[in-house]
Design an enzyme around this catalytic site. Structure first.
Site, PDB file in Angstrom:
ATOM      1  N   ASN A 281      -7.227  -3.192  14.419  1.00  0.00           N
ATOM      2  CA  ASN A 281      -8.642  -3.481  14.129  1.00  0.00           C
ATOM      3  C   ASN A 281      -8.801  -4.677  13.188  1.00  0.00           C
ATOM      4  O   ASN A 281      -9.891  -4.938  12.692  1.00  0.00           O
ATOM      5  CB  ASN A 281      -9.329  -2.245  13.527  1.00  0.00           C
ATOM      6  CG  ASN A 281      -8.746  -1.846  12.175  1.00  0.00           C
ATOM      7  OD1 ASN A 281      -7.795  -2.476  11.703  1.00  0.00           O
ATOM      8  ND2 ASN A 281      -9.306  -0.826  11.557  1.00  0.00           N
TER       9      ASN A 281
ATOM     10  N   GLU B 103      -9.765  -2.178   5.412  1.00  0.00           N
ATOM     11  CA  GLU B 103     -10.379  -1.902   6.707  1.00  0.00           C
ATOM     12  C   GLU B 103     -11.638  -2.757   6.914  1.00  0.00           C
ATOM     13  O   GLU B 103     -12.284  -3.152   5.935  1.00  0.00           O
ATOM     14  CB  GLU B 103     -10.772  -0.417   6.773  1.00  0.00           C
ATOM     15  CG  GLU B 103      -9.595   0.559   6.662  1.00  0.00           C
ATOM     16  CD  GLU B 103      -8.821   0.721   7.967  1.00  0.00           C
ATOM     17  OE1 GLU B 103      -8.686  -0.256   8.728  1.00  0.00           O
ATOM     18  OE2 GLU B 103      -8.343   1.841   8.214  1.00  0.00           O
TER      19      GLU B 103
ATOM     20  N   ASP C  99       0.821  -1.217   0.000  1.00  0.00           N
ATOM     21  CA  ASP C  99       0.000   0.000   0.000  1.00  0.00           C
ATOM     22  C   ASP C  99       0.850   1.259   0.000  1.00  0.00           C
ATOM     23  O   ASP C  99       2.054   1.213   0.236  1.00  0.00           O
ATOM     24  CB  ASP C  99      -0.960  -0.003   1.208  1.00  0.00           C
ATOM     25  CG  ASP C  99      -0.300  -0.496   2.482  1.00  0.00           C
ATOM     26  OD1 ASP C  99       0.932  -0.417   2.587  1.00  0.00           O
ATOM     27  OD2 ASP C  99      -1.022  -0.978   3.372  1.00  0.00           O
TER      28      ASP C  99
ATOM     29  N   HIS D 183      -7.204  -5.096  10.243  1.00  0.00           N
ATOM     30  CA  HIS D 183      -6.991  -4.853   8.810  1.00  0.00           C
ATOM     31  C   HIS D 183      -5.691  -5.488   8.331  1.00  0.00           C
ATOM     32  O   HIS D 183      -4.758  -5.669   9.106  1.00  0.00           O
ATOM     33  CB  HIS D 183      -7.080  -3.356   8.462  1.00  0.00           C
ATOM     34  CG  HIS D 183      -5.927  -2.496   8.858  1.00  0.00           C
ATOM     35  ND1 HIS D 183      -6.075  -1.174   9.226  1.00  0.00           N
ATOM     36  CD2 HIS D 183      -4.596  -2.730   8.914  1.00  0.00           C
ATOM     37  CE1 HIS D 183      -4.889  -0.661   9.485  1.00  0.00           C
ATOM     38  NE2 HIS D 183      -3.981  -1.584   9.315  1.00  0.00           N
TER      39      HIS D 183
HETATM   40  C1  GLP Z   1      -0.434  -0.008   8.483  1.00  0.00           C
HETATM   41  C2  GLP Z   1      -0.099  -0.809   7.222  1.00  0.00           C
HETATM   42  C3  GLP Z   1      -0.312  -2.280   7.460  1.00  0.00           C
HETATM   43  C4  GLP Z   1       0.380  -2.711   8.745  1.00  0.00           C
HETATM   44  C5  GLP Z   1      -0.183  -1.939   9.902  1.00  0.00           C
HETATM   45  C6  GLP Z   1       0.395  -2.337  11.247  1.00  0.00           C
HETATM   46  O1  GLP Z   1      -1.792   0.092   8.657  1.00  0.00           O
HETATM   47  N1  GLP Z   1      -0.877  -0.418   6.091  1.00  0.00           N
HETATM   48  O2  GLP Z   1       0.189  -3.005   6.350  1.00  0.00           O
HETATM   49  O3  GLP Z   1       0.196  -4.075   8.931  1.00  0.00           O
HETATM   50  O4  GLP Z   1       0.116  -0.562   9.654  1.00  0.00           O
HETATM   51  O5  GLP Z   1       1.494  -1.561  11.558  1.00  0.00           O
HETATM   52  P1  GLP Z   1       2.494  -1.845  12.739  1.00  0.00           P
HETATM   53  O6  GLP Z   1       3.338  -2.979  12.296  1.00  0.00           O
HETATM   54  O7  GLP Z   1       3.289  -0.570  12.850  1.00  0.00           O
HETATM   55  O8  GLP Z   1       1.689  -2.134  13.931  1.00  0.00           O
END
Ligand code: GLP
Length: 235
Positions: free
Chosen positions: A136, A143, A67, A138
């Site tokens: 959440n 989402e 993304d 995702h």
């Molecule tokens: C963002 C990214 C996700 C990732 C998530 C969790 O939302 N788009 O791909 O999994 O963050 O991030 P973290 O690893 O910092 O908790």
């Protein structure tokens, strides 16, 4: 599902990097799906260490990131291409033209997303997809919703995701509210999926494992995939 519980971040990173390295050794022109966020940073550091020790060659590898924020170009320090360069690409012998991410600055998001999916297919599909998980549930930026979208698309981020992402910005008002994200269908087409649950993610991972398959908890759809490994920190 192959579920591996580990005690800490070091073990998580070591095991994840070993799996990714095995994929690259088995298929030197592997196509990797990569993730951002804080969770995979240690894994990328382990991969860099293996490369520096002469044990891993990225020259044939192609990558597709999950993304990118709408409005973020490759030089934007908050953008995910910038993140990937700093955390991995600048430190290994990957060919920059073989690293792909949706263009957050494109003028036509629908065309960019369609083309991104075509590029993934033209590369032969993703061999190993690395995923984090949002608090959440995702994955990428898919989402929780009534319906999920198959292909890469523009996603409106939820208030909780915007709040979670605010830690990387000076002010909450600067946090992007939209992103281009690989869709659930494209993620599910990967040959193999590796989901990482770092610090603070035990609750959502275990909730997902116990949950029915529902678009309200996007990661639960991974239960339909035949080759998923989950590595998470369990206390
Ligand atoms: C963002 C990214 C996700 C990732 C998530 C969790 O939302 N788009 O791909 O999994 O963050 O991030 P973290 O690893 O910092 O908790």
């Amino acid at each position: 599902m192959n579920i591996i519980r580990v005690a800490d971040e070091a073990q998580l990173s070591e095991k994840a990097a070993a799996m990714i390295a095995a994929q690259i050794r088995k298929k030197p022109d592997a196509v990797l799906g990569l993730a951002t966020g804080s969770t995979p940073v240690g894994t990328y550091q382990e991969l860099i260490r293996k490369y520096e020790a002469g044990k891993l060659d990225f020259s044939g590898v192609t990558t597709f990131n999950l993304d990118e924020y709408v409005g973020a170009g490759p030089e934007d320090p908050h953008g995910y291409m910038y993140f990937m360069r700093k955390q991995l690409f600048d430190h290994v012998n990957i060919r920059k033209e073989q690293t792909n991410i949706p263009d957050g600055c494109c003028t036509d998001a629908a065309a960019e997303c369609e083309q991104y999916d075509r590029r993934i297919r033209a590369a032969g599909g993703i061999d190993l997809q690395l995923l984090g998980i949002g608090a959440n549930g995702h994955i990428a930026f898919n989402e929780p919703a009534e319906q999920l979208i198959y292909g890469t698309h523009k996603e409106q981020l939820t208030a909780s995701t915007i709040a979670a992402n605010a830690r990387f910005f000076r002010d909450k008002s600067e946090v992007p509210t939209q992103a281009l994200s690989m869709g659930i269908g494209i993620i599910m087409e990967a040959e193999q999926i590796l989901l990482l649950g770092g610090a603070g993610k035990q609750r959502i991972i275990e909730q997902m494992l116990a949950s029915e398959i529902t678009t309200r908890l996007p990661a639960s759809l991974l239960k339909l995939h035949r080759a998923v490994t989950i590595i998470y920190i369990a206390q």
